[in-house]
Design an enzyme around this catalytic site. Structure first.
Site, mmCIF file in Angstrom:
data_model
loop_
_atom_site.group_PDB
_atom_site.id
_atom_site.type_symbol
_atom_site.label_atom_id
_atom_site.label_comp_id
_atom_site.label_asym_id
_atom_site.label_seq_id
_atom_site.Cartn_x
_atom_site.Cartn_y
_atom_site.Cartn_z
ATOM 1 N N SER A 168 0.854 -1.183 0.000
ATOM 2 C CA SER A 168 0.000 0.000 0.000
ATOM 3 C C SER A 168 0.888 1.230 0.000
ATOM 4 O O SER A 168 2.089 1.149 0.277
ATOM 5 C CB SER A 168 -0.871 -0.010 1.263
ATOM 6 O OG SER A 168 -1.505 1.230 1.493
ATOM 7 N N TYR A 181 -2.083 -1.419 10.518
ATOM 8 C CA TYR A 181 -2.080 -1.543 9.055
ATOM 9 C C TYR A 181 -0.738 -1.082 8.491
ATOM 10 O O TYR A 181 -0.139 -1.749 7.640
ATOM 11 C CB TYR A 181 -3.222 -0.706 8.493
ATOM 12 C CG TYR A 181 -3.494 -0.877 7.019
ATOM 13 C CD1 TYR A 181 -4.335 -1.890 6.568
ATOM 14 C CD2 TYR A 181 -2.947 -0.011 6.082
ATOM 15 C CE1 TYR A 181 -4.610 -2.042 5.216
ATOM 16 C CE2 TYR A 181 -3.215 -0.156 4.728
ATOM 17 C CZ TYR A 181 -4.047 -1.167 4.295
ATOM 18 O OH TYR A 181 -4.323 -1.306 2.958
#
Length: 287
Positions: A168, A181
């Protein structure tokens, strides 16, 4: 619809959305594992790989979602098959079974570690059980999947294959209220490099890093971020999500799936340990 709301329906996947490439290993004799295959990016990736003729082991805890993936593959007339393999990625035996099934179905050459989840909270308020769950799904499970898969790829006639990990923009930088995350996505880049270091040149590792993608996970994240920061959902999309981007458009799951297709293909033999960063300028430009 009020000015503060968005139409956040996930786009319908069609055959026109999918990248289809010629590759000597893209055929029904080759299997690919896709985790998180019941929705979002994982679902689109499973369908895209099936559209390229592969036999796809779709792994997820959501049985109904896996059946939906199979139905979508049928709708786009995919030449390959998607097989539903219900899998709990927090269960080590399930992960090993998932890989064993893939190896029994054909020559296991490709793994797409895509399954993910999100929890929005500041670090001091972050529940440790949520931290453990996110890391189990997004970092430990990909490690264990690679551990079991690498031997099967090496046992093929030429040892050619790849393990692709869903990172990401949050594997490149940090924002507020996503500490677990961010930790997992940074860790995935390290795992990717470790796979490449041990892959002997033919078994490659790569990661994919994108910005915000219109998935069910993202829709929930918008709602949670709006609550956490006390702003509207529209402000979350325009200011938080797209504010830093140069491309003012959310990605679609199919656009991300196509990166995995390309990354697995013969056209990417020099993509080894690297990251496919398609982020619309999030991490490379600033005001």
């Amino acid at each position: 619809m009020s000015p503060d709301e968005f139409d956040l329906a996930e786009p319908t996947l069609t055959s026109d959305d999918l990248l289809v490439l010629e590759d000597p290993h893209f055929g029904p004799e080759t299997t690919a594992v896709v985790t998180g295959a019941a929705s979002g990016i994982g679902q689109a990736t499973a369908v895209a790989l099936a559209a390229n003729g592969l036999s796809v082991i779709g792994a997820d805890i959501d049985d109904a979602g896996l059946q939906e993936t199979i139905d979508i593959a049928d709708d786009v007339d995919a030449s390959g098959e998607v097989y539903s393999v219900p899998t709990d990625l927090t269960d080590d035996a399930d992960v090993e079974t998932m890989i064993d099934i893939a190896a029994e179905e054909g020559e296991l050459r490709y793994v797409a570690n895509i399954a993910g989840m999100q929890h929005i909270a500041s670090l001091p308020k972050f529940p440790i059980e949520k931290y453990d769950l996110l890391l189990d799904i997004m970092l430990r499970a990909p490690f264990l999947t690679a551990k079991h898969a690498m031997a099967h790829v090496r046992d093929t006639d030429d040892g050619v294959g790849a393990i692709g990990n869903m990172s990401s923009v949050h594997g490149h930088y940090a924002t507020q209220d996503k500490p677990a995350y961010i930790t997992a996505k940074h860790g995935l880049k390290g795992l990717t490099r470790a796979i490449a270091a041990e892959g002997e040149g033919t078994l490659r590792g790569f990661s994919v890093s994108v910005g915000y993608v219109l998935t069910p996970l993202m829709v929930n994240q918008i709602e949670d971020t709006a609550t956490e920061r006390g702003i509207s959902e529209r402000e979350v999309v325009e200011d938080v999500m797209l504010g830093q981007a140069r491309t003012k458009e959310l990605m679609t799951p199919a656009e991300v799936a196509n990166l995995f297709v390309f990354g697995f293909s013969r056209h990417s033999k020099h993509l080894n340990g690297g990251d496919l960063l398609w982020d619309g300028g999030y991490t490379t430009t600033y005001e």
